[in-house]
Design a protein around this motif. Structure first.
Motif, short mmCIF file in Angstrom:
data_model
loop_
_atom_site.label_atom_id
_atom_site.label_comp_id
_atom_site.label_asym_id
_atom_site.label_seq_id
_atom_site.Cartn_x
_atom_site.Cartn_y
_atom_site.Cartn_z
N UNK A 166 0.89 -1.23 -0.23
CA UNK A 166 0.07 -0.11 -0.11
C UNK A 166 0.83 1.34 0.10
N UNK A 167 2.22 1.06 0.46
CA UNK A 167 2.76 2.33 0.33
C UNK A 167 2.50 3.53 1.16
N UNK A 168 2.13 3.33 2.32
CA UNK A 168 1.24 4.28 3.23
C UNK A 168 2.62 4.70 4.27
N UNK A 169 3.43 4.28 4.50
CA UNK A 169 4.26 4.71 5.37
C UNK A 169 5.25 6.13 4.94
N UNK A 170 5.59 5.89 3.72
CA UNK A 170 6.27 6.97 3.04
C UNK A 170 5.75 8.31 2.95
N UNK A 178 5.22 9.21 6.86
CA UNK A 178 6.18 9.79 7.50
C UNK A 178 6.99 11.00 6.60
N UNK A 179 6.49 11.12 5.45
CA UNK A 179 7.44 12.09 4.66
C UNK A 179 8.85 12.13 4.83
N UNK A 180 9.46 13.24 5.17
CA UNK A 180 11.14 13.21 5.53
C UNK A 180 11.71 12.38 6.57
N UNK A 181 10.83 11.95 7.42
CA UNK A 181 11.24 11.05 8.25
C UNK A 181 11.32 9.37 8.08
#
Length: 65
Positions: A29-33, A36-39
């Motif tokens: 799902x690619x949810x974390x990127x 969290x963005x730059x983190x």
């Protein structure tokens, strides 16, 4: 109340199961990127620190629990 772990009575194994589930979710799902963005990259460092701490506080092998 002391937490002794759910899977094989191990906090470390519990943490690896959580990371595995997060890995499957992230792959599909690619949810974390996006969340969290730059983190995003730092999250891997945090996971490494968590596993290091768990290893330090774990004194017995799974077979001796």
């Amino acid at each position: 109340m002391k937490y002794n772990g759910v899977v094989q009575k191990s906090k470390t194994v519990d943490a690896t199961v959580i990371v595995g589930v997060l890995g499957v979710l992230e792959t599909n799902f690619g949810m974390l990127k996006g969340l969290l963005g730059e983190w995003y990259g730092l999250s891997y460092v945090v996971l490494a620190v968590v596993f290091y701490i768990l290893r330090k506080i774990t004194t017995n092998p799974l077979g001796e629990k």
